[in-house]
Design an enzyme around this catalytic site. Structure first.
Site, PDB file in Angstrom:
ATOM      1  N   SER A   8     -16.516   6.805  -5.343  1.00  0.00           N
ATOM      2  CA  SER A   8     -15.943   7.998  -5.968  1.00  0.00           C
ATOM      3  C   SER A   8     -17.058   8.980  -6.348  1.00  0.00           C
ATOM      4  O   SER A   8     -17.796   9.443  -5.489  1.00  0.00           O
ATOM      5  CB  SER A   8     -15.089   7.591  -7.175  1.00  0.00           C
ATOM      6  OG  SER A   8     -14.317   8.664  -7.642  1.00  0.00           O
TER       7      SER A   8
ATOM      8  N   HIS B  43      -6.903   4.802  -4.997  1.00  0.00           N
ATOM      9  CA  HIS B  43      -8.324   5.003  -5.327  1.00  0.00           C
ATOM     10  C   HIS B  43      -8.893   3.654  -5.739  1.00  0.00           C
ATOM     11  O   HIS B  43      -8.983   3.336  -6.934  1.00  0.00           O
ATOM     12  CB  HIS B  43      -8.422   6.026  -6.461  1.00  0.00           C
ATOM     13  CG  HIS B  43      -9.800   6.607  -6.630  1.00  0.00           C
ATOM     14  ND1 HIS B  43     -10.424   7.355  -5.654  1.00  0.00           N
ATOM     15  CD2 HIS B  43     -10.667   6.572  -7.684  1.00  0.00           C
ATOM     16  CE1 HIS B  43     -11.608   7.757  -6.086  1.00  0.00           C
ATOM     17  NE2 HIS B  43     -11.780   7.279  -7.308  1.00  0.00           N
TER      18      HIS B  43
ATOM     19  N   ASP C 222      -4.842   7.783  -1.777  1.00  0.00           N
ATOM     20  CA  ASP C 222      -5.704   8.068  -2.928  1.00  0.00           C
ATOM     21  C   ASP C 222      -5.205   9.298  -3.689  1.00  0.00           C
ATOM     22  O   ASP C 222      -5.201  10.403  -3.137  1.00  0.00           O
ATOM     23  CB  ASP C 222      -7.139   8.303  -2.432  1.00  0.00           C
ATOM     24  CG  ASP C 222      -8.161   8.309  -3.555  1.00  0.00           C
ATOM     25  OD1 ASP C 222      -7.807   8.663  -4.688  1.00  0.00           O
ATOM     26  OD2 ASP C 222      -9.330   7.964  -3.283  1.00  0.00           O
TER      27      ASP C 222
END
Length: 236
Positions: free
Chosen positions: A123, A209, A178
């Site tokens: 991320s 995610h 996501d």
């Protein structure tokens, strides 16, 4: 390097006297403990000894989280992924790239050169990995960006990329469901990096995610091929 305070880290060696390193950057609001459990799932028995280094990002204000202070590699000021969005804090990004560089320099000082060091991130940590990797004049063994995006426009990326950086193998993976970093943001970043000359190994998985067992398997396969290639080259 002397002017940059080294970040606190968690370390795990998979064997004595590791000659390879993986520097792994966590996501927003997490810390270095977040990805330490991935080591036994990822590592293969035939791999050389590896030092995994998991740094803690600095604590800073994050605008999109109502100005709360948390561990973050840079401030996120806008939820949009549009090309003209004021999303990533440039000063914070530059500081994190410098701190990552200091940790990479430390690995070199401990006997593991850039050519045997991977830079990985999830991320926001993956965004820093891509931004730092783009600028590398001394290529790393490989770059790994999971559920991430390149936090700059095509024009900025083209201006920033170092000619030596594109020799770094790049593994990118993303969840098709996501809700945090849209799949399209990761996919478009992979396409841009390919356009700039990177050899991108791109994967999509039916997940949000997160990280999946299939993703870890594919990443392990990719890293294993690079280990084998390096050993074969050394023996030639």
């Amino acid at each position: 390097m002397d002017a940059i305070d080294l970040l606190e880290t968690i370390e795990e060696d998979t064997g004595p006297d590791p000659q390879w390193s993986v520097l792994w950057l966590h996501g927003l609001g997490a810390d270095g403990h977040d990805f330490a459990p991935i080591v036994p799932e990822l590592v293969r028995r035939d791999w050389p000894a590896v030092r995994f280094v998991f740094p803690h990002a600095p604590v800073r204000v994050v605008t999109i989280n109502a100005g709360m202070r948390m561990r973050a590699w840079y401030d996120i000021r806008d939820l949009s992924f549009a090309a003209n969005a004021d999303r990533a804090d440039a000063a914070g990004m530059a500081a994190s790239i410098a701190q990552v560089g200091a940790l990479l320099d430390r690995e070199h000082a401990r006997g593991v050169p850039a050519s045997r060091t991977f830079l990985a991130g999830f991320s926001q940590g993956g965004a820093v990995t891509l931004a730092a990797g783009l600028r590398r004049g001394e290529p790393l063994a490989g770059l790994i960006a999971l559920s991430a995006y390149l936090p700059m426009t095509q024009q900025a990326a083209t201006a920033a990329v170092h000619e030596a950086a594109t020799s770094q193998p790049l593994f990118m993976a993303h969840g098709t469901q996501d809700p945090v970093v849209p799949f399209t943001a990761g996919e478009q970043s992979a396409q841009l990096l390919q356009h700039l000359g990177f050899n991108v190994d791109w994967h999509g998985y039916p997940m949000p995610h997160a990280v999946s067992p299939e993703e870890i398997r594919d990443l392990g396969d990719w890293m294993g091929r690079l280990f084998s290639k390096r050993v074969s080259s050394a023996n030639d």
